[in-house]
Enzyme design. Structure first.
Site, PDB file in Angstrom:
ATOM      1  N   LEU A  91       0.819  -1.212   0.000  1.00 22.99           N
ATOM      2  CA  LEU A  91       0.000   0.000   0.000  1.00 22.99           C
ATOM      3  C   LEU A  91       0.853   1.262   0.000  1.00 22.99           C
ATOM      4  O   LEU A  91       1.692   1.468   0.878  1.00 22.99           O
ATOM      5  CB  LEU A  91      -0.928  -0.005   1.218  1.00 22.99           C
ATOM      6  CG  LEU A  91      -1.905   1.166   1.331  1.00 22.99           C
ATOM      7  CD1 LEU A  91      -2.863   1.192   0.152  1.00 22.99           C
ATOM      8  CD2 LEU A  91      -2.668   1.094   2.648  1.00 22.99           C
ATOM      9  N   ASP A  92       0.638   2.116  -1.004  1.00 24.77           N
ATOM     10  CA  ASP A  92       1.295   3.420  -1.130  1.00 24.77           C
ATOM     11  C   ASP A  92       2.814   3.322  -1.192  1.00 24.77           C
ATOM     12  O   ASP A  92       3.525   4.270  -0.850  1.00 24.77           O
ATOM     13  CB  ASP A  92       0.892   4.353   0.033  1.00 24.77           C
ATOM     14  CG  ASP A  92      -0.584   4.733  -0.016  1.00 24.77           C
ATOM     15  OD1 ASP A  92      -1.136   4.798  -1.135  1.00 24.77           O
ATOM     16  OD2 ASP A  92      -1.184   4.947   1.050  1.00 24.77           O
ATOM     17  N   GLU A  93       3.333   2.186  -1.649  1.00 27.48           N
ATOM     18  CA  GLU A  93       4.785   2.001  -1.721  1.00 27.48           C
ATOM     19  C   GLU A  93       5.250   1.599  -3.114  1.00 27.48           C
ATOM     20  O   GLU A  93       6.354   1.099  -3.276  1.00 27.48           O
ATOM     21  CB  GLU A  93       5.237   0.959  -0.688  1.00 27.48           C
ATOM     22  CG  GLU A  93       5.004   1.376   0.764  1.00 27.48           C
ATOM     23  CD  GLU A  93       5.532   0.370   1.760  1.00 27.48           C
ATOM     24  OE1 GLU A  93       6.342  -0.488   1.353  1.00 27.48           O
ATOM     25  OE2 GLU A  93       5.136   0.433   2.940  1.00 27.48           O
TER      26      GLU A  93
END
Length: 292
Positions: free
Chosen positions: A235-237
């Site tokens: 997530l979000d990486e």
């Protein structure tokens, strides 16, 4: 050559973008350039990069030619085989078919649709998908079909299956999450690898959860910004495409932080979408190579 012939040749000329990656080794540029020359291609732009971390060579070449896209691809096929390349030939005049997903916040969606209408983005937007009805009026204002696709814990798998069906039906090249506030499943992230772009504030991993700009204001931050990246199961990486920051100060309110943050989020996302649509972004593991 007569002026009439010159105008005719120019009119029949087409532009293509060639992107490739492979293990770095001698002779790549020479081989690619030679194959393009034999097909009657004029190279108008060429950029290369060798990644010291992975040993991978990346190249983006823009050409103009009277040859067809298939002819250019066929000429480059033996080169791709010889060097073990991942190689693509794109029609530069063909806009990326873009599905935009949103929830309730409309700033990122509005920036994309405005730039699209103004001819500033190399995209075509056949539809918008949302898990809420709030932004339907904005979609109608811009004349883009709006699909309401609600998501709950019990219907998540069914909703994602419907989304993939829309991607296939509309021949979507890239999915853009314009502040879409649902976490995509690992399976969907894998299905959309390298063709789904997300935007979020650049505070992460700090200030997670609700009201991140208020949290940042309370901590007295001096820089706020946004990060646009490819979607992955982490997530979000995902691999970062573009980031932008702006300075803030103690005299500004949390509400001003939010307004500034929304502005920078919209700009950053639009830039990332443009670079992707122009085939300027190549994946290098967890990083990106951006030819801009």
């Amino acid at each position: 050559m007569s002026s009439e012939q010159s105008r005719g040749d120019s009119a029949s000329s087409r532009s293509f973008i060639v992107t490739l990656s492979c293990a770095d080794q001698p002779g790549i540029v020479h081989a690619v350039s030679g194959a393009l020359l034999q097909t009657g291609c004029n190279i108008t732009e060429s950029q290369q990069f060798e990644s010291p971390e992975t040993g991978t060579f990346f190249m983006r070449v823009a050409v103009s030619t009277s040859a067809s896209q298939s002819a250019v691809s066929e000429a480059l096929a033996p080169v791709a085989t010889a060097f073990g390349m991942q190689l693509n030939v794109f029609d530069a005049a063909q806009p990326a078919r873009t599905l935009i997903m949103c929830s309730r916040e409309g700033h990122a969606l509005n920036d994309l649709l405005f730039q699209h209408r103004a001819g500033m983005l190399s995209v075509e937007v056949p539809l918008i998908v949302s898990n809420h009805e709030d932004l339907r009026p904005m979609a109608e204002f811009y004349g883009v079909p709006f699909v309401y696709l609600p998501v709950t814990k019990d219907t998540k798998a069914e909703a994602e299956a419907q989304l993939l069906e829309l991607v296939r039906e509309h021949q979507i090249d890239v999915v853009v999450l314009a502040r879409y506030m649902q976490i995509l499943s690992d399976d969907l992230c894998r299905e959309l690898t390298g063709r789904a772009i997300n935007i979020h504030h650049s505070f992460l991993p700090s200030f997670k959860g609700a009201k991140p700009y208020h949290q940042a204001h309370a901590r007295g931050v001096k820089l706020i910004g946004a990060t646009a990246h490819y979607v992955t199961a982490d997530l979000d990486e995902g691999p970062i495409i573009e980031q932008e920051v702006i300075r803030v100060n103690h005299a500004q309110t949390p509400q001003q932080f939010v307004a500034l943050g929304r502005d920078v989020e919209g700009r950053t996302l639009a830039t990332a979408v443009q670079w992707h649509a122009q085939h300027r972004v190549l994946l290098d593991g967890t990083r990106t190579v951006v030819f801009n």
